[in-house]
Design a protein around this motif. Structure first.
Motif, PDB file in Angstrom:
ATOM      1  N   THR A  64      41.496  32.185  32.661  1.00  0.00           N
ATOM      2  CA  THR A  64      41.430  30.423  31.482  1.00  0.00           C
ATOM      3  C   THR A  64      42.932  30.523  31.254  1.00  0.00           C
ATOM      4  N   SER A  65      43.752  31.595  30.858  1.00  0.00           N
ATOM      5  CA  SER A  65      45.116  31.333  30.022  1.00  0.00           C
ATOM      6  C   SER A  65      45.958  31.548  31.009  1.00  0.00           C
ATOM      7  N   LYS A  66      45.901  31.985  32.241  1.00  0.00           N
ATOM      8  CA  LYS A  66      46.660  31.821  33.622  1.00  0.00           C
ATOM      9  C   LYS A  66      46.676  30.696  34.160  1.00  0.00           C
ATOM     10  N   GLY A  67      45.778  29.358  33.569  1.00  0.00           N
ATOM     11  CA  GLY A  67      45.207  28.286  34.181  1.00  0.00           C
ATOM     12  C   GLY A  67      44.292  27.958  35.238  1.00  0.00           C
ATOM     13  N   GLY A  68      43.676  29.456  35.269  1.00  0.00           N
ATOM     14  CA  GLY A  68      42.525  29.296  36.099  1.00  0.00           C
ATOM     15  C   GLY A  68      40.806  28.852  35.907  1.00  0.00           C
ATOM     16  N   GLN A  69      40.759  27.397  36.857  1.00  0.00           N
ATOM     17  CA  GLN A  69      39.756  26.511  36.657  1.00  0.00           C
ATOM     18  C   GLN A  69      38.616  26.786  37.451  1.00  0.00           C
ATOM     19  N   PHE A  70      37.782  27.525  37.135  1.00  0.00           N
ATOM     20  CA  PHE A  70      36.692  27.488  38.030  1.00  0.00           C
ATOM     21  C   PHE A  70      35.071  27.708  37.584  1.00  0.00           C
ATOM     22  N   MET A 156      32.332  28.875  55.612  1.00  0.00           N
ATOM     23  CA  MET A 156      32.551  27.738  55.227  1.00  0.00           C
ATOM     24  C   MET A 156      33.818  27.433  54.889  1.00  0.00           C
ATOM     25  N   LYS A 157      34.695  28.474  55.592  1.00  0.00           N
ATOM     26  CA  LYS A 157      35.996  27.896  55.505  1.00  0.00           C
ATOM     27  C   LYS A 157      36.571  28.269  53.896  1.00  0.00           C
ATOM     28  N   VAL A 158      36.221  29.028  53.274  1.00  0.00           N
ATOM     29  CA  VAL A 158      36.727  29.230  51.759  1.00  0.00           C
ATOM     30  C   VAL A 158      36.794  30.852  51.635  1.00  0.00           C
ATOM     31  N   ASN A 159      37.718  31.171  51.353  1.00  0.00           N
ATOM     32  CA  ASN A 159      38.511  32.533  51.503  1.00  0.00           C
ATOM     33  C   ASN A 159      37.812  34.167  50.590  1.00  0.00           C
ATOM     34  N   VAL A 160      37.921  34.922  50.579  1.00  0.00           N
ATOM     35  CA  VAL A 160      36.758  35.517  49.157  1.00  0.00           C
ATOM     36  C   VAL A 160      38.263  37.085  49.099  1.00  0.00           C
ATOM     37  N   VAL A 161      38.176  36.682  47.905  1.00  0.00           N
ATOM     38  CA  VAL A 161      38.698  37.827  46.632  1.00  0.00           C
ATOM     39  C   VAL A 161      37.777  39.196  46.289  1.00  0.00           C
ATOM     40  N   LEU A 162      38.574  40.556  46.322  1.00  0.00           N
ATOM     41  CA  LEU A 162      37.468  41.520  46.319  1.00  0.00           C
ATOM     42  C   LEU A 162      37.754  41.612  44.985  1.00  0.00           C
ATOM     43  N   SER A 163      36.765  41.708  43.617  1.00  0.00           N
ATOM     44  CA  SER A 163      36.705  41.880  42.747  1.00  0.00           C
ATOM     45  C   SER A 163      37.868  43.118  42.393  1.00  0.00           C
ATOM     46  N   SER A 164      37.076  44.255  42.906  1.00  0.00           N
ATOM     47  CA  SER A 164      37.784  45.150  43.006  1.00  0.00           C
ATOM     48  C   SER A 164      39.714  45.506  42.866  1.00  0.00           C
ATOM     49  N   GLY A 165      40.230  46.121  42.551  1.00  0.00           N
ATOM     50  CA  GLY A 165      41.682  46.530  43.028  1.00  0.00           C
ATOM     51  C   GLY A 165      42.633  45.396  41.634  1.00  0.00           C
ATOM     52  N   GLN A 166      41.977  44.755  41.286  1.00  0.00           N
ATOM     53  CA  GLN A 166      43.209  43.915  40.430  1.00  0.00           C
ATOM     54  C   GLN A 166      43.536  43.649  39.900  1.00  0.00           C
ATOM     55  N   THR A 167      44.751  43.676  39.238  1.00  0.00           N
ATOM     56  CA  THR A 167      45.399  43.793  37.970  1.00  0.00           C
ATOM     57  C   THR A 167      46.444  42.113  37.756  1.00  0.00           C
ATOM     58  N   SER A 168      47.369  42.311  36.378  1.00  0.00           N
ATOM     59  CA  SER A 168      47.500  41.169  35.995  1.00  0.00           C
ATOM     60  C   SER A 168      48.782  41.433  35.493  1.00  0.00           C
ATOM     61  N   ASP A 169      49.499  40.262  35.007  1.00  0.00           N
ATOM     62  CA  ASP A 169      50.888  41.055  34.017  1.00  0.00           C
ATOM     63  C   ASP A 169      50.919  39.978  33.113  1.00  0.00           C
ATOM     64  N   ILE A 170      51.773  38.780  32.056  1.00  0.00           N
ATOM     65  CA  ILE A 170      51.341  38.176  31.844  1.00  0.00           C
ATOM     66  C   ILE A 170      51.521  36.821  31.865  1.00  0.00           C
ATOM     67  N   LEU A 171      52.345  36.514  33.803  1.00  0.00           N
ATOM     68  CA  LEU A 171      51.739  35.447  34.660  1.00  0.00           C
ATOM     69  C   LEU A 171      50.687  35.204  35.268  1.00  0.00           C
ATOM     70  N   ARG A 172      50.546  36.544  36.093  1.00  0.00           N
ATOM     71  CA  ARG A 172      50.019  36.371  37.136  1.00  0.00           C
ATOM     72  C   ARG A 172      48.958  37.275  37.553  1.00  0.00           C
TER      73      ARG A 172
END
Length: 333
Positions: A64-70, A156-172
């Motif tokens: 949410t802090s990075k602007g995500g709407q989900f 349905m032409k929806v891309n898939v993002v894997l929940s594993s292996g995610q990393t985060s910094d201040i902006l991204r």
């Protein structure tokens, strides 16, 4: 289908989700993938439900802090995958209620499965750019359900993002992206009937497995009968507490009442089975706790709930599962 997904995983692009994908601000999160990811977090120990909710909220707050709407989606069929992990079903329900009542997040629970027409209509209307989902479940059955969800999302032409292996910094936020390509859409279109048939067969087998596994333990006590008894117990509690009560009190009383009935059926069924096999009944009884001992265990559970209701948050956060030699005979309970 599984081979298709396995072949695509090594090709996944490690990308920044919020800065690179400016075409759409809306995406989806599979709720069971979120639960599975947080449950498998190394810092989480058994019994630390409070820490589990912290992990979930911390992750969602970061999005949410990075602007995500989900929106977060929990499929009804996904419950079947937790039969071997019964302790996670109440946690799953608590997570759904927590997100619905204590946050402003859009939580969807009305979809039966990822191949339902309602789900397809929702994707067509909302048109999310990607869906965050796990590529591996707690067991092979849950992994199969995740595979169905991934394949259908591509269709349905929806891309898939894997929940594993995610990393985060201040902006991204960085994650592995598996885009919906023409060959994946073509695969689903050509094998749609086979995929739908396989999905229905899997769900039916899971339903039958749940029922048959309970019947072997509790004899004539069927699943529907247990649900009926649970409703009767709750009805009696409404008469005792006409103004309502805390959900933890209701759950404690209902679960203890139903568990004792189930264990009584288990003991009776076990005696009958061993008697038919001409086995020493006294030897059978010595291998499991008596009904009175299970009643004492329920009293201890009720006492622990009382402590949780009155102890300050700092002490509740220190809750742990305690293992001891005397617990080896209560696994069935």
């Amino acid at each position: 289908m599984s081979q298709l997904i396995l072949s695509e995983v090594p090709k996944a692009e490690y990308s920044s989700l919020f800065n690179d994908f400016v075409e759409s601000e809306f995406f989806l999160i599979d709720g069971d993938s979120l639960l599975t990811t947080c449950i498998c977090e190394k810092s989480l120990k058994p019994g630390q439900e409070l820490h589990f909710f912290y992990l979930v909220e911390y992750y969602l707050m970061d999005l949410t802090s990075k602007g995500g709407q989900f929106a977060i989606v929990f499929f009804k069929d996904a419950e079947y995958a937790y039969f071997n992990f019964p302790e996670l079903l109440p946690l799953r329900t608590a997570l759904i209620l927590h997100l619905q009542h204590n946050t402003t997040i859009d939580v969807r629970t009305k979809f039966s499965g990822c191949l339902s027409q309602e789900w397809e209509a929702f994707l067509a209307d909302s048109y999310p750019y990607y869906l965050i989902v796990a590529d591996e479940g707690l067991n092979h059955l849950q992994t199969y359900l995740f595979n169905f969800l991934i394949t259908q999302s591509w269709a349905m032409k929806v891309n898939v993002v894997l929940s594993s292996g995610q990393t985060s910094d201040i902006l991204r936020l960085y994650a592995y992206l598996m885009p919906s390509m023409h060959k994946n859409q073509k695969f689903f279109k050509e094998n749609k009937k086979k995929i739908e048939s396989a999905y229905k067969t899997l769900i039916k087998q899971l339903e039958e497995y749940r029922i048959s596994a309970l019947e072997s333990l509790f004899g004539k006590l069927k699943w529907k009968n247990m649900m009926k008894e649970a409703c009767e117990t709750i009805s009696q509690l409404k008469q005792l507490w006409p103004e309502g009560s805390d959900i933890r009190r209701v759950l404690c009383v209902t679960s203890c009442s139903l568990s004792l009935r189930m264990y009584h059926h288990f003991l009776e069924n076990r005696k009958k089975t061993m008697s038919d096999e001409k086995t020493n009944i006294q030897e059978v009884e010595s291998n499991c706790l008596a009904l009175q001992e299970m009643e004492d265990l329920c009293k201890l559970h009720c006492l622990s709930v009382v402590f949780l209701l009155h102890l300050p948050l700092s002490q509740r956060a220190c809750t742990r599962f305690i293992t001891s030699h005397w617990t080896k005979n209560i696994h069935t309970f």
